[in-house]
Write an enzyme that holds these catalytic residues in place. Sequence first.
Site, PDB file in Angstrom:
ATOM      1  N   HIS A 194      63.129 -17.695 -13.755  1.00  0.00           N
ATOM      2  CA  HIS A 194      62.850 -16.265 -13.894  1.00  0.00           C
ATOM      3  C   HIS A 194      61.599 -16.005 -14.721  1.00  0.00           C
ATOM      4  O   HIS A 194      61.016 -14.923 -14.654  1.00  0.00           O
ATOM      5  CB  HIS A 194      64.075 -15.508 -14.445  1.00  0.00           C
ATOM      6  CG  HIS A 194      64.335 -15.670 -15.901  1.00  0.00           C
ATOM      7  ND1 HIS A 194      65.376 -16.426 -16.399  1.00  0.00           N
ATOM      8  CD2 HIS A 194      63.716 -15.148 -16.989  1.00  0.00           C
ATOM      9  CE1 HIS A 194      65.392 -16.360 -17.724  1.00  0.00           C
ATOM     10  NE2 HIS A 194      64.393 -15.602 -18.109  1.00  0.00           N
ATOM     11  N   ASP A 200      68.554 -21.707 -12.452  1.00  0.00           N
ATOM     12  CA  ASP A 200      67.401 -21.011 -13.032  1.00  0.00           C
ATOM     13  C   ASP A 200      66.427 -21.998 -13.674  1.00  0.00           C
ATOM     14  O   ASP A 200      66.424 -22.190 -14.890  1.00  0.00           O
ATOM     15  CB  ASP A 200      67.913 -20.000 -14.065  1.00  0.00           C
ATOM     16  CG  ASP A 200      66.821 -19.117 -14.648  1.00  0.00           C
ATOM     17  OD1 ASP A 200      65.707 -19.088 -14.078  1.00  0.00           O
ATOM     18  OD2 ASP A 200      67.089 -18.457 -15.673  1.00  0.00           O
ATOM     19  N   GLN A 214      65.648 -12.706 -26.406  1.00  0.00           N
ATOM     20  CA  GLN A 214      64.472 -12.417 -25.604  1.00  0.00           C
ATOM     21  C   GLN A 214      63.252 -13.168 -26.143  1.00  0.00           C
ATOM     22  O   GLN A 214      63.021 -13.222 -27.345  1.00  0.00           O
ATOM     23  CB  GLN A 214      64.182 -10.914 -25.591  1.00  0.00           C
ATOM     24  CG  GLN A 214      64.966 -10.137 -24.550  1.00  0.00           C
ATOM     25  CD  GLN A 214      66.466 -10.222 -24.732  1.00  0.00           C
ATOM     26  OE1 GLN A 214      66.964 -10.097 -25.830  1.00  0.00           O
ATOM     27  NE2 GLN A 214      67.181 -10.428 -23.655  1.00  0.00           N
ATOM     28  N   GLY A 215      62.467 -13.742 -25.230  1.00  0.00           N
ATOM     29  CA  GLY A 215      61.307 -14.525 -25.621  1.00  0.00           C
ATOM     30  C   GLY A 215      61.587 -16.006 -25.691  1.00  0.00           C
ATOM     31  O   GLY A 215      60.665 -16.812 -25.769  1.00  0.00           O
ATOM     32  N   ASP A 216      62.880 -16.383 -25.674  1.00  0.00           N
ATOM     33  CA  ASP A 216      63.259 -17.800 -25.739  1.00  0.00           C
ATOM     34  C   ASP A 216      63.511 -18.399 -24.362  1.00  0.00           C
ATOM     35  O   ASP A 216      63.745 -19.605 -24.241  1.00  0.00           O
ATOM     36  CB  ASP A 216      64.527 -17.971 -26.583  1.00  0.00           C
ATOM     37  CG  ASP A 216      64.312 -17.626 -28.045  1.00  0.00           C
ATOM     38  OD1 ASP A 216      63.221 -17.929 -28.559  1.00  0.00           O
ATOM     39  OD2 ASP A 216      65.225 -17.054 -28.669  1.00  0.00           O
ATOM     40  N   SER A 217      63.483 -17.575 -23.315  1.00  0.00           N
ATOM     41  CA  SER A 217      63.786 -18.052 -21.960  1.00  0.00           C
ATOM     42  C   SER A 217      63.022 -19.321 -21.610  1.00  0.00           C
ATOM     43  O   SER A 217      61.834 -19.461 -21.914  1.00  0.00           O
ATOM     44  CB  SER A 217      63.423 -16.979 -20.929  1.00  0.00           C
ATOM     45  OG  SER A 217      64.401 -15.998 -20.837  1.00  0.00           O
TER      46      SER A 217
END
Length: 276
Positions: A83, A136, A230-233
């Site tokens: 993603h 993913d 958020q931001g660690d994906s």
Amino acid sequence: MRRHIARAWTGAVALAAGAAVLPLAAPGSAVADSVVIGGGPVQVSEHPWVVAIASRDRFGGTRSGQFCGGAVVSRTTVLTAAHCVDSGVLGVPLSEVRDLKVIAGRNDLRTSEGDEITVSNVRTNPEYNSSTNSGDAALLTLAKPLPESYVIPVAGRGDAAYRAGTIAAVYGWGDTTGGGQYANSLHAAHVHVLADTVCEEAYPGSADGKYLAATMVCAGERQGGKDACQGDSGGPLVAQGRLIGLVSWGSGCGRPGRPGVYTRASDVAKILRIRG
């Protein structure tokens, strides 16, 4: 919709660059003493396989354009979340991003230390399902090789590192509190690998999402307080010296009863023909 499928960075700089904001729910309360939720600072020199995925064109230059994380799985390849390279995060089709880079060896994103390496090819997991977030993962090919010492082995199917109760660590430059406070330097949080039954109970298929044990692994603390955000994906979940997962999705950040869900590394390693 409370499902945090895309734990990529969608802050103010991203908006200024024109990237689309994902339909993320307002974050729940979280216990955090620094970043990654409930974590603390670490040195990238001690964990060189952790890299930042960046595009200054899409996300601005304040933090080197970082918007996701990744793990070095060979000298010329990095695993990240599928993603992260989707138009939902980038705001434009991947083919229109001209400056996609992997940043290795940079602890503080505001500096110029380490290497910025151009991504020469992106291969998304052919079994990735954006609706369920199963599979993913994407493989980034680097324009030049990294040192062998940067490579982390990928845990295979049945590896002891996947056992419930195993202590693991998740790494990233993401949200520090669940409220939009992003880190400039690398942080990590120690979490426990949880039994599939725990995650199936947490995410049975409601608006929060559905946990699929064959392609996912979850980790956190039953009481909450430690998690990716958020931001660690795409960032690595590591146990016993091996990569076991990639930050994928969850409901809120560090919420009790809502552990983080990770792409199971053994599943995508097989599909993408990565040798662990």
